[in-house]
Scaffold this motif. Structure first.
Motif, PDB file in Angstrom:
ATOM      1  N   GLU A  67       0.803  -1.220   0.000  1.00 54.78           N
ATOM      2  CA  GLU A  67       0.000   0.000   0.000  1.00 54.78           C
ATOM      3  C   GLU A  67       0.841   1.278   0.000  1.00 54.78           C
ATOM      4  N   ASP A  88       2.652   6.181  -2.247  1.00 55.50           N
ATOM      5  CA  ASP A  88       1.350   5.569  -2.013  1.00 55.50           C
ATOM      6  C   ASP A  88       0.934   4.871  -3.300  1.00 55.50           C
ATOM      7  N   ASN A  90      -1.819   2.612  -5.684  1.00 55.90           N
ATOM      8  CA  ASN A  90      -3.215   2.288  -5.971  1.00 55.90           C
ATOM      9  C   ASN A  90      -3.278   1.508  -7.282  1.00 55.90           C
TER      10      ASN A  90
END
Length: 142
Positions: A67, A88, A90
């Motif tokens: 993550e 980060d 995604n």
């Protein structure tokens, strides 16, 4: 007032490979420092060695496998010492979106501007490493 650097990019890869590339020393060395040591766990120290003069340290502030990982500089130069940076991750349709940030710069000076440019180039090197298995020799990384 503080200043911040932000870069977003999508890497055509899987989350595990991207996470390893931003957190494991043997992968970090492929696109950022000359030598590196550290463990991706909160409170652990990393050594980012670029040269004998630029032998820098950071602590992991926050980390969740697959993550994100966030670092706080603890020993570097006067401009970087106040800063934190992180990645980060995604999942998106075309791969893994990497949201990079480098925050808490005290001034918008030449080192800040050069670091912003260098991060863009280095993150492109990360992308090329993961997508194309291209490793730019350390001396050619800007």
């Amino acid at each position: 007032m503080s200043y911040s650097i932000y870069h977003d990019l999508v890497i055509k890869s899987d989350k595990l490979s991207v996470f390893k590339a931003i957190s494991e020393p043997d992968h970090l060395e492929k696109w950022w420092p000359l030598k590196c040591s550290g463990i991706p766990q909160v409170g652990k120290e990393y050594n980012f060695n670029f040269t004998d003069t630029y032998d820098w340290y950071a602590k992991v502030q926050n980390c969740k496998t697959l993550e994100h990982i966030h670092y706080k500089m603890t020993k570097s130069d006067a401009d970087w010492d106040s800063t934190s940076f992180g990645f980060d991750l995604n999942e998106v349709e075309t791969g893994i979106q990497v949201k990079f940030w480098h925050i808490n710069w005290r001034e918008c000076n030449s080192n800040f501007k050069k670091s912003s440019f260098c991060w863009a180039m280095l993150l492109n090197g990360l992308k090329n490493y993961l997508e194309l298995d291209i490793i730019i020799p350390f001396d050619n990384r800007s």
